[in-house]
Design a protein around this motif. Structure first.
Motif, PDB file in Angstrom:
ATOM      1  N   HIS A  60      18.783   1.680 -38.973  1.00 36.36           N
ATOM      2  CA  HIS A  60      20.248   1.529 -38.199  1.00 36.36           C
ATOM      3  C   HIS A  60      20.770  -0.035 -38.230  1.00 36.36           C
ATOM      4  O   HIS A  60      20.076  -0.736 -37.677  1.00 36.36           O
ATOM      5  CB  HIS A  60      20.426   2.309 -36.939  1.00 36.36           C
ATOM      6  N   SER A  61      21.724  -0.317 -38.660  1.00 36.40           N
ATOM      7  CA  SER A  61      22.497  -1.397 -38.819  1.00 36.40           C
ATOM      8  C   SER A  61      22.645  -1.913 -37.347  1.00 36.40           C
ATOM      9  O   SER A  61      22.738  -3.285 -37.263  1.00 36.40           O
ATOM     10  CB  SER A  61      23.588  -1.512 -39.446  1.00 36.40           C
ATOM     11  N   ASN A  62      22.801  -1.055 -36.270  1.00 39.79           N
ATOM     12  CA  ASN A  62      23.267  -1.765 -34.808  1.00 39.79           C
ATOM     13  C   ASN A  62      21.760  -1.511 -34.261  1.00 39.79           C
ATOM     14  O   ASN A  62      21.734  -1.636 -32.826  1.00 39.79           O
ATOM     15  CB  ASN A  62      24.021  -0.871 -34.347  1.00 39.79           C
ATOM     16  N   SER A 109      19.479  -6.844 -35.653  1.00 40.01           N
ATOM     17  CA  SER A 109      20.425  -7.892 -35.042  1.00 40.01           C
ATOM     18  C   SER A 109      19.850  -9.107 -34.550  1.00 40.01           C
ATOM     19  O   SER A 109      20.443 -10.119 -34.042  1.00 40.01           O
ATOM     20  CB  SER A 109      20.975  -7.463 -33.560  1.00 40.01           C
ATOM     21  N   LYS A 116      18.872  -0.062 -29.335  1.00 37.23           N
ATOM     22  CA  LYS A 116      20.423  -0.472 -29.799  1.00 37.23           C
ATOM     23  C   LYS A 116      20.737  -1.897 -29.348  1.00 37.23           C
ATOM     24  O   LYS A 116      19.999  -2.381 -28.283  1.00 37.23           O
ATOM     25  CB  LYS A 116      21.315   0.526 -29.673  1.00 37.23           C
ATOM     26  N   LYS A 117      21.224  -2.706 -30.252  1.00 38.85           N
ATOM     27  CA  LYS A 117      21.652  -3.867 -29.883  1.00 38.85           C
ATOM     28  C   LYS A 117      22.739  -3.717 -28.395  1.00 38.85           C
ATOM     29  O   LYS A 117      23.304  -2.848 -28.442  1.00 38.85           O
ATOM     30  CB  LYS A 117      22.531  -4.395 -30.970  1.00 38.85           C
TER      31      LYS A 117
END
Length: 386
Positions: free
Chosen positions: A20-22, A27, A75-76
């Motif tokens: 997941h990019s987030n 990050s 998550k970020k």
């Protein structure tokens, strides 16, 4: 300075399933193929495998990686992350060399306005975290969260049971204040509490903390360094420790302490110690708790409001007349956060105390002053200044 000589890189395959990019992992910059540059970073994560300082909790050397696995899947959070993971600090030939390596790395990071977050290993490593401040020409406040006081004496005692005693006796002395949260009375020697009181240091048992959590915020806000022993969290929430207790902080309370610590603009290093995967459950519940604590600490960090200039228009100043010495007490209230501070004048010629003369306090301290009574925070701070 090139920190690469102190660290081993992490295996990228450990995090390859995180897509997941987030995610937290996506990050930040992690030392896998190349050491990330610490210049310009806000926070640097340091993994520790050193566990020679413990006898009863062998296995803490494997804790950092399990914490990472849980943290990096989250998550970020808020803000524009400038976070790096330096990898695993290489152990020294002996414990003292590991302390020295941790001290040198933390010193370099702090001097470059990078906040080190130390994860893994036994609690005695906080000594290395502490000595990082030795040559910074300032007096610091240490905040320790632990069910035990770790003030044992004697060469027969393991290092993780006497590191606070070692810090108190360290020369040169640059410790202005020591605050201990969440000790459990039936686990500690009362004479150790008496020693702390004679030194005008603070120690709060778990029951007092739980019933007065809001009053703990100014204590946390006054710290330069946080050392958090996972033993302070009750076993039902954090079983991953050989000395875990049925009573202690809840996971939520631990996260709240970390949130307050992250918000604290004075705080420049944090360490999370004594997590042992060998005692954790199959789902690694304790690793999830510690990962969430670190997440809240970072969330607090990115919510800092730069509340340090008490002469600007963001503050209201209240001057209270007192019936005896001192004639007046000055309080400051932030218009942004509504937090309170109190001024404790330092003696002429002792400018080294200047950064410690305006201390965090609570509204109840202001109320006490308006009733003609000196707040306890004023008394103890003044005693250390004279």
């Amino acid at each position: 300075m090139d920190l690469k000589i102190f660290f081993s890189p992490l295996d990228a395959d450990i995090f390859s399933h995180i897509k997941h990019s987030n995610s937290f992992y996506k990050s930040i910059k992690v030392n896998t193929e190349a050491m990330p540059d610490y210049e310009g970073a806000d926070i640097a994560i340091i993994g520790i495998e050193e566990e020679r300082g413990t006898v009863s909790n062998k296995g803490t050397g494997k804790g950092a990686m399990e914490i990472r696995k849980k943290l990096y899947q989250l998550k970020k959070g808020y803000g524009s992350y400038k976070i790096i993971d330096l990898g695993t600090l290489r152990n020294g030939i002996d414990l003292d060399e590991t302390y020295g390596r941790l001290s040198e790395v933390c010193h370099i990071l702090i001097e470059n306005n990078v906040l080190p977050v130390v994860i893994g290993g036994s609690h005695d490593l906080s000594y290395g975290q502490y000595t990082a401040y030795e040559n910074m020409d300032k007096l610091i406040t240490l905040l320790n969260v632990d069910a035990y006081l770790d003030m044992e004496e004697g060469v027969s005692q393991p290092a993780h049971e006497q590191h606070i005693h070692k810090i108190l006796l360290h020369e040169p002395n640059f410790l202005f204040n020591y605050s201990h949260l969440a000790y459990q009375s039936y686990l500690i020697d009362q004479t150790a509490i008496n020693i702390l009181e004679k030194l005008y240091f603070e120690a709060y048992r778990i029951g007092h903390l739980r019933s007065n959590m809001q009053d703990m915020e100014p204590i946390i806000r006054n710290a330069d360094m946080l050392s958090f022993d996972i033993t302070s969290i009750k076993s039902s929430d954090a079983p991953g420790n050989a000395k875990s207790q049925p009573f202690g902080l809840t996971g939520e309370e631990a996260c709240q302490i970390c949130w307050y610590a992250g918000l604290n603009e004075k705080l420049s290093s944090a360490g999370f110690y004594e997590y042992n995967p060998q005692h954790d459950d199959e789902n690694k519940k304790t690793a999830s708790v510690v990962a969430t604590m670190i997440w809240y600490f970072i969330e607090g960090f990115y919510h800092r409001k730069n509340e340090q200039n008490f002469k600007n228009n963001d503050y209201l100043k209240f001057v209270v007349s007192m019936p005896s010495e001192p004639e007046t007490l000055s309080f400051y209230k932030s218009k942004l956060s509504e937090k309170w501070w109190m001024e404790v004048p330092f003696p002429r010629g002792k400018e080294k105390y200047a950064r410690n003369c305006i201390i965090p306090c609570s509204y109840s301290d202001y109320q006490k002053a308006t009733n003609g009574d000196l707040p306890d925070r004023y008394i103890t701070t003044h005693a250390k200044l004279i």
